[in-house]
Scaffold this motif. Structure first.
Motif, PDB file in Angstrom:
ATOM      1  N   ARG A 166       0.850  -1.189   0.000  1.00 51.92           N
ATOM      2  CA  ARG A 166       0.000   0.000   0.000  1.00 51.92           C
ATOM      3  C   ARG A 166       0.885   1.238   0.000  1.00 51.92           C
ATOM      4  NH1 ARG A 166      -2.502  -3.506   3.604  1.00 51.92           N
ATOM      5  NH2 ARG A 166      -4.593  -4.188   2.962  1.00 51.92           N
ATOM      6  N   ALA A 167       0.491   2.225  -0.793  1.00 47.07           N
ATOM      7  CA  ALA A 167       1.245   3.478  -0.836  1.00 47.07           C
ATOM      8  C   ALA A 167       0.298   4.600  -1.251  1.00 47.07           C
ATOM      9  CB  ALA A 167       2.416   3.378  -1.816  1.00 47.07           C
ATOM     10  N   GLY A 168       0.512   5.780  -0.700  1.00 50.13           N
ATOM     11  CA  GLY A 168      -0.313   6.912  -1.074  1.00 50.13           C
ATOM     12  C   GLY A 168      -1.678   6.886  -0.419  1.00 50.13           C
ATOM     13  N   LEU A 169      -2.620   7.609  -1.017  1.00 50.78           N
ATOM     14  CA  LEU A 169      -3.974   7.690  -0.484  1.00 50.78           C
ATOM     15  C   LEU A 169      -4.789   6.513  -1.006  1.00 50.78           C
ATOM     16  CD1 LEU A 169      -4.571  11.533  -0.938  1.00 50.78           C
ATOM     17  CD2 LEU A 169      -3.991  10.309   1.168  1.00 50.78           C
ATOM     18  N   THR A 170      -4.689   5.397  -0.306  1.00 42.10           N
ATOM     19  CA  THR A 170      -5.334   4.166  -0.763  1.00 42.10           C
ATOM     20  C   THR A 170      -6.795   4.063  -0.335  1.00 42.10           C
ATOM     21  OG1 THR A 170      -4.625   2.980   1.225  1.00 42.10           O
ATOM     22  CG2 THR A 170      -3.143   2.930  -0.676  1.00 42.10           C
TER      23      THR A 170
END
Length: 242
Positions: A166-170
């Motif tokens: 997961r990375a960023g605005l998930t």
């Protein structure tokens, strides 16, 4: 005595398996690596163990099938096409394919499946695996094996539920998914942690590999078991009667 041959005999796992063959009282039929003659080995071995590379698997399957020699596959990072090829070969020879030959991991997978079957989808499942800096595939074959066990417990497949990293605005976590995360560094042989998390409580099932010989011992046990089995596709759980 059962004669065991090794595809990928000069690698770390290949060398460890060769040592365990003698400990188990079996016969070492020989080993081959890139540039060797796998057909000759298949002709003299009662059973073969493959810990080489994914790129060599298709040839090894064809050779083992032609020779009628049972095969244990511990190579990870396989494609769907290669799994289909294993299914095809299993019509003629006994083939055991697994992401991990450890007996402890085999039991862990059973526990993961049973736990997932008993708990609802309000229990989130996350799998975290750690390996040495030289490992080339991620997630590990063992993490996938454990994810498949969790998905089976919920009556579905891992491909339907899997979320890698997961990375960023998930956004918020989707209920029922199975998350996977991989860590790489140092000389870690292999650590796997399966987390079942719900509101107010958490269950963690883990396996920590402290010596590479555990995989070699399991591989030899699998080879000795499958040497007398009829054609078909098998898993490590079959070796333990799970």
């Amino acid at each position: 005595m059962t004669a065991i041959g090794i595809y990928g005999s000069s690698g770390r796992m290949g060398r460890a398996i060769a040592e365990q063959i003698a400990v188990a009282g079996a016969t070492f039929a020989g080993g081959v690596d890139a540039g060797g003659d796998p057909s000759a080995l298949a002709g003299v071995a009662d059973v073969l163990v493959d810990f080489s590379t994914p790129s060599a698997l298709d040839a090894h399957l064809a050779i083992s099938r032609a020779a009628g020699t049972p095969l244990v596959i511990g190579t990870t990072g396989l494609t769907q096409a290669q799994h289909a090829a294993i299914d095809a070969a299993a019509a003629d020879i006994a083939v055991l394919q697994t992401g991990n030959t450890s007996l402890g991991v085999t039991l862990l997978a059973r526990l993961v499946r049973e736990t997932a079957a008993k708990l609802g989808t309000d229990w989130d499942i996350e799998i975290v695996e750690s390996h040495h800096r030289h490992k080339v595939d991620a997630p590990s074959g063992t993490a996938i094996l454990l994810g498949e066990a969790a998905a089976a417990g919920r009556g579905t497949t891992l491909s339907e539920l899997r979320v890698d990293g997961r990375a960023g605005l998930t956004g918020a976590r989707t209920e029922g998914t199975i998350g996977m995360a991989s860590l790489r560094g140092g000389s870690v042989i292999g650590d796997h942690n399966v987390v079942f998390a719900s509101e107010g409580e958490r269950i963690e099932l883990a396996h920590l590999a402290q010596d590479r010989s555990i995989f070699a011992k399991g591989a030899v046990r699998a080879a000795l078991w499958i040497a007398s089995q009829p054609p078909g596709r098998y898993r490590m759980g079959d070796v333990l009667g799970l």
